[in-house]
Write a protein that holds these residues in place. Sequence first.
Motif, PDB file in Angstrom:
ATOM      1  N   GLY A 196      -2.046  14.968  -2.988  1.00  0.00           N
ATOM      2  CA  GLY A 196      -0.948  15.864  -3.299  1.00  0.00           C
ATOM      3  C   GLY A 196       0.391  15.428  -2.747  1.00  0.00           C
ATOM      4  N   TYR A 197       0.462  14.254  -2.112  1.00  0.00           N
ATOM      5  CA  TYR A 197       1.717  13.778  -1.524  1.00  0.00           C
ATOM      6  C   TYR A 197       2.598  13.032  -2.516  1.00  0.00           C
ATOM      7  CZ  TYR A 197       1.332  14.995   3.424  1.00  0.00           C
ATOM      8  OH  TYR A 197       1.313  15.668   4.612  1.00  0.00           O
ATOM      9  N   GLY A 198       2.118  12.836  -3.749  1.00  0.00           N
ATOM     10  CA  GLY A 198       2.964  12.216  -4.770  1.00  0.00           C
ATOM     11  C   GLY A 198       2.806  10.717  -4.918  1.00  0.00           C
ATOM     12  N   LYS A 199       1.687  10.165  -4.478  1.00  0.00           N
ATOM     13  CA  LYS A 199       1.479   8.711  -4.570  1.00  0.00           C
ATOM     14  C   LYS A 199       1.457   8.253  -6.028  1.00  0.00           C
ATOM     15  CE  LYS A 199      -2.439   8.813  -2.385  1.00  0.00           C
ATOM     16  NZ  LYS A 199      -2.498  10.287  -2.217  1.00  0.00           N
ATOM     17  N   THR A 200       0.677   8.954  -6.845  1.00  0.00           N
ATOM     18  CA  THR A 200       0.566   8.577  -8.254  1.00  0.00           C
ATOM     19  C   THR A 200       1.902   8.755  -8.968  1.00  0.00           C
ATOM     20  OG1 THR A 200      -1.802   9.079  -8.367  1.00  0.00           O
ATOM     21  CG2 THR A 200      -0.579   9.125 -10.440  1.00  0.00           C
ATOM     22  N   LYS A 201       2.607   9.820  -8.689  1.00  0.00           N
ATOM     23  CA  LYS A 201       3.928  10.048  -9.292  1.00  0.00           C
ATOM     24  C   LYS A 201       4.877   8.913  -8.942  1.00  0.00           C
ATOM     25  CE  LYS A 201       7.790  13.320  -9.418  1.00  0.00           C
ATOM     26  NZ  LYS A 201       8.339  14.600  -8.872  1.00  0.00           N
ATOM     27  N   TYR A 202       4.834   8.484  -7.691  1.00  0.00           N
ATOM     28  CA  TYR A 202       5.695   7.384  -7.250  1.00  0.00           C
ATOM     29  C   TYR A 202       5.366   6.095  -8.000  1.00  0.00           C
ATOM     30  CZ  TYR A 202       7.933   3.986  -4.169  1.00  0.00           C
ATOM     31  OH  TYR A 202       8.702   2.961  -3.690  1.00  0.00           O
ATOM     32  N   ILE A 203       4.066   5.834  -8.183  1.00  0.00           N
ATOM     33  CA  ILE A 203       3.639   4.642  -8.916  1.00  0.00           C
ATOM     34  C   ILE A 203       4.128   4.700 -10.357  1.00  0.00           C
ATOM     35  CG2 ILE A 203       1.600   3.506  -9.891  1.00  0.00           C
ATOM     36  CD1 ILE A 203       0.172   4.105  -7.242  1.00  0.00           C
ATOM     37  N   TYR A 204       3.942   5.847 -11.009  1.00  0.00           N
ATOM     38  CA  TYR A 204       4.368   5.977 -12.405  1.00  0.00           C
ATOM     39  C   TYR A 204       5.874   5.747 -12.536  1.00  0.00           C
ATOM     40  CZ  TYR A 204      -0.170   8.087 -13.602  1.00  0.00           C
ATOM     41  OH  TYR A 204      -1.503   8.316 -13.810  1.00  0.00           O
ATOM     42  N   PHE A 251       0.850  -1.191   0.000  1.00  0.00           N
ATOM     43  CA  PHE A 251       0.000   0.000   0.000  1.00  0.00           C
ATOM     44  C   PHE A 251       0.887   1.242   0.000  1.00  0.00           C
ATOM     45  CE2 PHE A 251      -2.651  -3.256   1.917  1.00  0.00           C
ATOM     46  CZ  PHE A 251      -3.863  -3.073   1.276  1.00  0.00           C
ATOM     47  N   ILE A 252       0.566   2.197  -0.858  1.00  0.00           N
ATOM     48  CA  ILE A 252       1.274   3.480  -0.900  1.00  0.00           C
ATOM     49  C   ILE A 252       0.294   4.516  -0.371  1.00  0.00           C
ATOM     50  CG2 ILE A 252       2.436   5.157  -2.384  1.00  0.00           C
ATOM     51  CD1 ILE A 252       2.978   2.731  -4.277  1.00  0.00           C
ATOM     52  N   LEU A 253       0.545   5.010   0.821  1.00  0.00           N
ATOM     53  CA  LEU A 253      -0.428   5.822   1.548  1.00  0.00           C
ATOM     54  C   LEU A 253       0.024   7.271   1.656  1.00  0.00           C
ATOM     55  CD1 LEU A 253      -1.064   3.300   4.474  1.00  0.00           C
ATOM     56  CD2 LEU A 253      -2.369   3.528   2.360  1.00  0.00           C
ATOM     57  N   GLY A 254      -0.940   8.159   1.774  1.00  0.00           N
ATOM     58  CA  GLY A 254      -0.647   9.574   1.954  1.00  0.00           C
ATOM     59  C   GLY A 254      -1.830  10.412   1.534  1.00  0.00           C
ATOM     60  N   TYR A 307      -0.926  -2.630 -10.508  1.00  0.00           N
ATOM     61  CA  TYR A 307      -1.013  -1.347  -9.822  1.00  0.00           C
ATOM     62  C   TYR A 307      -2.467  -0.870  -9.883  1.00  0.00           C
ATOM     63  CZ  TYR A 307       4.102  -1.085 -10.232  1.00  0.00           C
ATOM     64  OH  TYR A 307       5.441  -1.335 -10.144  1.00  0.00           O
ATOM     65  N   ILE A 308      -2.974  -0.347  -8.779  1.00  0.00           N
ATOM     66  CA  ILE A 308      -4.342   0.163  -8.717  1.00  0.00           C
ATOM     67  C   ILE A 308      -4.287   1.587  -8.197  1.00  0.00           C
ATOM     68  CG2 ILE A 308      -6.664  -0.207  -7.787  1.00  0.00           C
ATOM     69  CD1 ILE A 308      -5.845  -3.138  -7.295  1.00  0.00           C
TER      70      ILE A 308
END
Length: 224
Positions: A11-19, A5-8, A206-207
């Motif tokens: 605007g904390y950058g979760k999607t950017k981190y996934i990409y 799980f990538i939590l936050g 990835y979801i």
Amino acid sequence: MSLRFILGRAGYGKTKYIYESIRSELLGSNDGPAVLVLVPEQAAFRTEREILFGSGLAGSFRLRVTGFSRLAAEVLKSVGGASGLLIDEQGKRMLLRDRLSRRCSELEVFRHADSGTVDRLAATISELHRYRITSKDLAEHCDTLSFGEKDGRRRALLPKMRELALIYGDFEECLRQSRYMDPDDALDLAAAAVGRWHIGKGAFVYIDGFTGFTPQELAMIEAL
């Protein structure tokens, strides 16, 4: 298999981190297991473009960006599992009109249903499907409802629910006896078949981008 799980907050950058994680995986090798990215249907094209933009990749055979409906269609096309031809939205409305006509003498609320009412009935049945509520569930719930003396507005809902359960049951039975199947059942069928989907073997999944999931979608996530 591992679950992460990538939590936050927003605007904390979760999607950017996934990409960035996806780009790193794709740049590492053009072979290997699929990279499946599940996003809301309307965001699939934009998401794929954003993942590939600036990555140095013109494309990738491993990358699959899709929503749940498209994923279900691909799984069923690949491994089977669909029990008949999919009925389209117009076909569903025609079937509902036929059921309403046949039940006319038994109905009060929906006796004189117009086109708008049929559209709303079709949309309601689709939503019930997504939440795995059958006509039997709905009818049983009607039987357990109780209202106080001042619950006039809620009491008025009960006849609608009972007639909806009746029409919904007719709709389900008609499909069972025909060569057609409801597209709203496709995700459940695909979840049961995804274990035989060769593209899903060992895939990175990835979801992202969802605010919640229906029971059907949760079943697909569990199957993946």
